[in-house]
Design a protein around this motif. Structure first.
Motif, PDB file in Angstrom:
ATOM      1  N   THR A  28      76.013 -19.723   2.055  1.00  0.00           N
ATOM      2  CA  THR A  28      75.667 -18.314   1.900  1.00  0.00           C
ATOM      3  C   THR A  28      74.170 -18.203   2.150  1.00  0.00           C
ATOM      4  N   GLU A  29      73.793 -17.290   3.016  1.00  0.00           N
ATOM      5  CA  GLU A  29      72.373 -17.078   3.296  1.00  0.00           C
ATOM      6  C   GLU A  29      72.003 -15.676   2.829  1.00  0.00           C
ATOM      7  N   ILE A  30      70.950 -15.603   2.033  1.00  0.00           N
ATOM      8  CA  ILE A  30      70.514 -14.328   1.472  1.00  0.00           C
ATOM      9  C   ILE A  30      69.048 -14.123   1.828  1.00  0.00           C
ATOM     10  N   ILE A  31      68.770 -12.997   2.454  1.00  0.00           N
ATOM     11  CA  ILE A  31      67.402 -12.628   2.798  1.00  0.00           C
ATOM     12  C   ILE A  31      67.004 -11.502   1.855  1.00  0.00           C
ATOM     13  N   LEU A  32      65.907 -11.695   1.149  1.00  0.00           N
ATOM     14  CA  LEU A  32      65.428 -10.698   0.200  1.00  0.00           C
ATOM     15  C   LEU A  32      64.065 -10.194   0.640  1.00  0.00           C
ATOM     16  N   VAL A  33      63.906  -8.885   0.598  1.00  0.00           N
ATOM     17  CA  VAL A  33      62.610  -8.266   0.875  1.00  0.00           C
ATOM     18  C   VAL A  33      62.392  -7.117  -0.105  1.00  0.00           C
ATOM     19  N   ARG A  34      61.133  -6.877  -0.341  1.00  0.00           N
ATOM     20  CA  ARG A  34      60.765  -5.655  -1.041  1.00  0.00           C
ATOM     21  C   ARG A  34      60.802  -4.545   0.009  1.00  0.00           C
ATOM     22  N   HIS A  35      61.072  -3.327  -0.403  1.00  0.00           N
ATOM     23  CA  HIS A  35      61.046  -2.201   0.528  1.00  0.00           C
ATOM     24  C   HIS A  35      59.719  -2.178   1.271  1.00  0.00           C
ATOM     25  N   ALA A  36      59.710  -1.568   2.432  1.00  0.00           N
ATOM     26  CA  ALA A  36      58.488  -1.463   3.228  1.00  0.00           C
ATOM     27  C   ALA A  36      57.520  -0.471   2.577  1.00  0.00           C
ATOM     28  N   ASP A  37      56.345  -0.348   3.142  1.00  0.00           N
ATOM     29  CA  ASP A  37      55.246   0.458   2.612  1.00  0.00           C
ATOM     30  C   ASP A  37      55.697   1.879   2.290  1.00  0.00           C
ATOM     31  N   LYS A  38      55.378   2.327   1.091  1.00  0.00           N
ATOM     32  CA  LYS A  38      55.832   3.652   0.667  1.00  0.00           C
ATOM     33  C   LYS A  38      54.764   4.719   0.885  1.00  0.00           C
ATOM     34  N   VAL A  44      58.216  10.210  -7.712  1.00  0.00           N
ATOM     35  CA  VAL A  44      59.390   9.570  -8.294  1.00  0.00           C
ATOM     36  C   VAL A  44      60.182   8.763  -7.260  1.00  0.00           C
ATOM     37  N   ASP A  45      60.401   9.349  -6.100  1.00  0.00           N
ATOM     38  CA  ASP A  45      61.237   8.708  -5.079  1.00  0.00           C
ATOM     39  C   ASP A  45      60.605   8.864  -3.696  1.00  0.00           C
ATOM     40  N   PRO A  46      59.494   8.157  -3.463  1.00  0.00           N
ATOM     41  CA  PRO A  46      58.822   8.320  -2.170  1.00  0.00           C
ATOM     42  C   PRO A  46      59.626   7.730  -1.012  1.00  0.00           C
ATOM     43  N   SER A  47      59.380   8.269   0.164  1.00  0.00           N
ATOM     44  CA  SER A  47      59.964   7.729   1.388  1.00  0.00           C
ATOM     45  C   SER A  47      59.013   6.669   1.933  1.00  0.00           C
ATOM     46  N   LEU A  48      59.315   6.163   3.115  1.00  0.00           N
ATOM     47  CA  LEU A  48      58.430   5.194   3.756  1.00  0.00           C
ATOM     48  C   LEU A  48      57.270   5.913   4.432  1.00  0.00           C
ATOM     49  N   SER A  49      56.115   5.283   4.399  1.00  0.00           N
ATOM     50  CA  SER A  49      54.960   5.785   5.146  1.00  0.00           C
ATOM     51  C   SER A  49      55.167   5.432   6.621  1.00  0.00           C
ATOM     52  N   TYR A  76      67.023   4.160  -4.193  1.00  0.00           N
ATOM     53  CA  TYR A  76      65.793   4.867  -3.863  1.00  0.00           C
ATOM     54  C   TYR A  76      65.576   4.959  -2.353  1.00  0.00           C
ATOM     55  N   ARG A  77      64.949   6.068  -1.933  1.00  0.00           N
ATOM     56  CA  ARG A  77      64.762   6.335  -0.497  1.00  0.00           C
ATOM     57  C   ARG A  77      64.071   5.185   0.227  1.00  0.00           C
ATOM     58  N   ARG A  78      63.011   4.654  -0.358  1.00  0.00           N
ATOM     59  CA  ARG A  78      62.243   3.618   0.341  1.00  0.00           C
ATOM     60  C   ARG A  78      63.059   2.354   0.585  1.00  0.00           C
ATOM     61  N   THR A  79      63.944   1.992  -0.343  1.00  0.00           N
ATOM     62  CA  THR A  79      64.784   0.802  -0.106  1.00  0.00           C
ATOM     63  C   THR A  79      65.877   1.116   0.917  1.00  0.00           C
ATOM     64  N   ARG A  80      66.481   2.285   0.787  1.00  0.00           N
ATOM     65  CA  ARG A  80      67.536   2.672   1.741  1.00  0.00           C
ATOM     66  C   ARG A  80      66.983   2.790   3.153  1.00  0.00           C
ATOM     67  N   GLN A  81      65.794   3.396   3.302  1.00  0.00           N
ATOM     68  CA  GLN A  81      65.210   3.559   4.633  1.00  0.00           C
ATOM     69  C   GLN A  81      64.854   2.202   5.247  1.00  0.00           C
ATOM     70  N   THR A  82      64.349   1.289   4.443  1.00  0.00           N
ATOM     71  CA  THR A  82      64.047  -0.057   4.944  1.00  0.00           C
ATOM     72  C   THR A  82      65.332  -0.742   5.396  1.00  0.00           C
TER      73      THR A  82
END
Length: 177
Positions: A28-38, A44-49, A76-82
């Motif tokens: 099993t390979e799992i790639i983890l990232v934090r959402h991109a720049d907000k 409360v729920d920023p989008s990506l910059s 949250y928007r920033r994680t979904r958009q990423t």
């Protein structure tokens, strides 16, 4: 039927059975990232910059040949958009796993359990938050990583969970805008 033909058929069946039972389960390979720049458009729920949008596209490029099969994000928007930038290149849907005050303490453990129960042998991307990613690494591997700084958006963590043996962890960087 001639005796040697029966013996050959029995031998082929035996070889086929042995091969079928010796197939090892896939890692099993799992790639983890934090959402991109907000952005700062919503406290409360920023989008990506615009930098975040460029970084999400860079992540999609990095993941282009990964064989990705599953994508998880928070609500949250920033994680979904990423995650969406990657999902579009793979023809996948982003599965939201909401995090809130009620499940914050058990969130990482619950997602790790779900992966172990339902997604073994897959390649998975998880886009989440700076405080959740290290907890997910710990829950999935038992290993600890350095905390993710509030201004850090480019860490790419790859976990390989073999069917047998110790997990492996690789940390790298991606897509600096």
């Amino acid at each position: 039927m001639k005796p040697y033909l029966i013996t050959l058929l029995a031998l082929f069946q035996l070889i086929g059975f042995a091969c079928a039972t010796d197939v090892a389960p896939a890692d099993t390979e799992i790639i983890l990232v934090r959402h991109a720049d907000k952005a700062s458009d919503d406290p409360v729920d920023p989008s990506l910059s615009s930098q975040g949008d460029a970084r999400a596209k860079a992540l999609a490029k990095v993941m282009q040949y990964s064989g990705l099969q599953q994508i998880f994000s928070s609500q949250y928007r920033r994680t979904r958009q990423t995650a969406l930038a990657v999902a579009e290149t793979h023809g996948l849907m982003v599965e939201e796993r909401p995090i809130n005050a009620e499940n914050a303490e058990s969130y990482a453990q619950q997602l790790a359990s779900e992966i172990r129960e339902k997604h073994l042998g897959k390649t998975i991307l998880i886009v989440n938050h700076s405080d959740v990613v290290p907890d997910l690494v710990a829950q999935l591997t038992g290993l600890r990583i350095e905390p993710i700084a509030e201004t850090e958006y480019d860490r790419l963590i790859t976990l390989r969970l073999p069917a047998q043996g110790a997990p492996r962890l690789l940390q790298s960087r991606y897509g600096a805008p």
